[in-house]
Design an enzyme around this catalytic site. Structure first.
Site, PDB file in Angstrom:
ATOM      1  N   LYS A   1      32.263  23.350  -7.589  1.00  0.00           N
ATOM      2  CA  LYS A   1      33.108  23.870  -8.194  1.00  0.00           C
ATOM      3  C   LYS A   1      32.881  25.633  -8.505  1.00  0.00           C
ATOM      4  CE  LYS A   1      33.109  19.802 -11.100  1.00  0.00           C
ATOM      5  NZ  LYS A   1      31.621  19.421  -9.488  1.00  0.00           N
TER       6      LYS A   1
ATOM      7  N   TYR B   1      28.103   6.587 -13.922  1.00  0.00           N
ATOM      8  CA  TYR B   1      27.891   7.407 -13.883  1.00  0.00           C
ATOM      9  C   TYR B   1      26.326   8.195 -14.202  1.00  0.00           C
ATOM     10  CZ  TYR B   1      28.320  12.803 -14.660  1.00  0.00           C
ATOM     11  OH  TYR B   1      28.010  13.737 -14.079  1.00  0.00           O
TER      12      TYR B   1
ATOM     13  N   TYR C   1      26.324  12.618  -7.530  1.00  0.00           N
ATOM     14  CA  TYR C   1      27.786  12.809  -6.593  1.00  0.00           C
ATOM     15  C   TYR C   1      27.199  12.666  -5.129  1.00  0.00           C
ATOM     16  CZ  TYR C   1      29.489  14.890 -11.004  1.00  0.00           C
ATOM     17  OH  TYR C   1      29.813  15.071 -12.307  1.00  0.00           O
TER      18      TYR C   1
HETATM   19  C1  LIG Z   1      31.664  17.393 -10.074  1.00  0.00           C
HETATM   20  C2  LIG Z   1      31.085  17.367  -8.405  1.00  0.00           C
HETATM   21  C3  LIG Z   1      32.076  16.339  -7.765  1.00  0.00           C
HETATM   22  C4  LIG Z   1      33.586  16.121  -7.878  1.00  0.00           C
HETATM   23  O1  LIG Z   1      33.839  16.380  -7.669  1.00  0.00           O
HETATM   24  P1  LIG Z   1      35.045  16.745  -8.839  1.00  0.00           P
HETATM   25  O2  LIG Z   1      36.561  17.488  -8.171  1.00  0.00           O
HETATM   26  O3  LIG Z   1      34.928  16.388 -10.086  1.00  0.00           O
HETATM   27  O4  LIG Z   1      35.989  15.198  -7.754  1.00  0.00           O
HETATM   28  C5  LIG Z   1      31.652  15.993  -6.777  1.00  0.00           C
HETATM   29  N1  LIG Z   1      29.977  16.649  -6.335  1.00  0.00           N
HETATM   30  C6  LIG Z   1      29.138  17.651  -6.852  1.00  0.00           C
HETATM   31  C7  LIG Z   1      27.652  17.713  -6.580  1.00  0.00           C
HETATM   32  C8  LIG Z   1      29.923  18.080  -8.100  1.00  0.00           C
HETATM   33  O5  LIG Z   1      28.736  18.983  -8.766  1.00  0.00           O
END
Ligand SMILES: *Cc1c(COP(=O)(O)O)cnc(C)c1O
Length: 352
Positions: A62, A275, A301
Site C-alpha cells: 500500500k 477472506y 494475502y
Molecule cells: C492489500 C494487500 C494485497 C492485495 O493488493 P490489492 O491491491 O488490494 O489487490 C496483497 N498483499 C497484502 C499483504 C496486502 O495488504
C-alpha cells in the site's frame, strides 16, 4: 537492419512527475533469488521482489499507492486521511503511518469481515499499530458497502470543519494504481540493467489496485510480462472483471491504450473458506517459506499467493526452464493476530 532496429529500440517510459506525489517508499525494492525453495520444488527458477520492504511501518504494497494518494491529499490541502479496511487491514496501518509522516490526522472504518477470530484479533497486529499511529477508528459489521460507509463519514467530517481526503479500500483507484504502474517500470528497469528476464510474475490480488497497476504499467511501456493474480477473496470471473475495469481507468490516466480482458490472469483456487481464513495450503506456504528462505508471509494475502505459486508448480503450469518472479506484498504484521492458529500448526511435517 531490422535486427539493429530491434536491439536499439527503446522501451517507452512513463513520466510519473506529472502526477502529485509524496515520497514514502524505499525504492527500488530488492529482487532476490529463492535458491532453497527453487531446489525444494525442483524448478522453475524462483525470484522474489521484496515489496514487504517498502519501509513505512513494516512495509507492504500500500505504500507505493499512498505516494500518489497522499500526494493528491496534500495538493488538496487536506488535514486528514479517511479510509476503510478489514480489522487486520495492512492498508489501514500504512495509511495511518503515512498520515503521521505528512502531519495529517487519520480516521478509519474497520469491517468485522472475518468470522471466528481469536480473542486478541481486534487488539494486536495491525490494530495495535493503527493505535500507535494515533488513528481513530470505528467498527462496522461484515457485508456493508464499506467505501459508501467511509464516504458518508468523510462528508460528516467535512461538515464538522475538517478537511478530509477519502482513500478507498486498499487504495485501489486509478491514483493508487499509479504506484504499481511505477513498480512495473521498476521491474522492467531491473530486467534491462541486470539482463535477468522473467517469464511470469505471480502475486496476490484483493482490492485489485496492485494487479491493475502492474498490468497497466507493463502495457504502457510495452514490457511483455504476464501477471498471474492469485485471488484472496473473490471468484475468478468477478476478480478478472474488477481488475480489468481498474486497469482500463489506470491506462486512461496514463494516456495509453486499453488491454483486452484476456490480459487479466486470475487463479481463485487458493482462497480456502474465505477472506482472512487461512487454508491448509496457506499454512504450508507460511512454513515452507519461513524454513527454507527465512522470509515471513502473512496468512491473509502473501501466503495465499505463495500457495498459488506452489500449487501451480505442482500442477506443471510452469516449464522447468521458466523463471518466475513472486511479488511479496507484505502483511507479516498480521501473523500476530493468528497466534492460536499458527501455534497449532507448528508440528506440521513440512515445518521441520
Ligand atoms: C492489500 C494487500 C494485497 C492485495 O493488493 P490489492 O491491491 O488490494 O489487490 C496483497 N498483499 C497484502 C499483504 C496486502 O495488504
Amino acid at each position: 537492419m531490422a535486427d539493429v532496429e530491434l536491439m536499439t529500440r527503446e522501451m517507452s517510459r512513463i513520466d510519473f512527475d506529472r502526477f502529485p506525489r509524496t515520497s514514502l517508499c524505499h525504492q527500488p525494492t530488492p529482487t532476490e533469488a529463492l535458491p532453497r525453495l527453487t531446489a525444494l520444488m525442483g524448478g522453475p527458477r524462483l525470484f522474489i521482489k521484496r515489496d514487504d520492504c517498502t519501509g513505512l511501518a513494516t512495509g507492504g504494497n500500500k505504500t507505493r499507492k499512498l505516494e500518489f494518494l497522499v500526494g493528491e491529499a496534500m495538493r488538496d490541502k487536506a488535514d486528514m486521511l479517511v479510509t476503510q479496511g478489514a480489522v487486520q487491514s495492512n492498508h489501514v496501518r500504512q495509511t495511518a503511518a503515512a498520515a503521521c509522516k505528512v502531519g495529517m490526522k487519520c480516521h478509519v472504518l474497520l469491517e468485522r469481515r472475518v468470522p471466528g477470530r481469536d480473542a486478541s484479533y481486534e487488539e494486536t497486529g495491525n490494530v495495535l499499530l493503527d493505535k500507535l499511529f494515533g488513528a481513530t477508528h470505528e467498527f462496522r459489521p461484515a457485508g456493508l458497502d464499506m467505501n459508501a460507509e467511509a464516504e458518508a463519514v468523510t462528508r460528516a467530517l467535512s461538515a464538522e470543519g475538517h478537511r478530509p481526503y477519502f482513500i478507498p479500500g486498499g487504495g485501489s483507484n486509478p491514483t493508487g494504481a499509479l504506484g504499481y504502474a511505477n513498480c512495473a517500470q521498476e521491474i522492467a528497469d531491473y530486467c534491462r540493467e541486470t539482463g535477468q528476464d522473467f517469464d511470469w510474475l505471480v502475486m496476490g490480488t484483493g482490492s485489485t489496485g496492485t494487479q491493475a497497476g502492474l498490468v497497466a504499467g507493463f502495457a504502457a511501456i510495452g514490457h511483455d510480462l504476464p501477471v498471474m493474480g492469485v485471488s484472496v477473496r473473490q471468484p475468478r470471473e468477478r476478480q478478472m472483471n474488477a481488475v480489468h475495469g481498474l486497469t482500463r481507468k489506470t491506462l486512461e490516466r496514463l494516456g495509453a491504450d486499453g488491454v483486452p480482458l484476456s490480459k487479466i490472469l486470475v487463479d481463485d483456487g487458493y482462497v480456502g473458506e474465505g477472506y482472512g481464513l487461512p487454508a491448509e495450503s496457506t499454512l504450508e506456504a507460511i512454513h515452507l517459506t519461513a524454513r527454507h528462505e527465512g522470509i515471513l508471509l502473512d496468512p491473509v494475502y502473501s501466503a495465499k499467493a505463495m500457495a498459488g505459486l506452489i500449487g501451480m508448480i505442482r500442477e506443471g503450469f510452469f516449464k522447468p526452464s521458466d523463471t518466475v518472479l513472486f511479488l511479496h506484498t507484505g502483511g507479516a504484521t498480521a501473523l500476530f493476530a493468528y497466534q492460536e492458529q499458527l501455534a497449532a500448526s507448528m508440528n506440521r511435517p513440512d515445518a521441520g
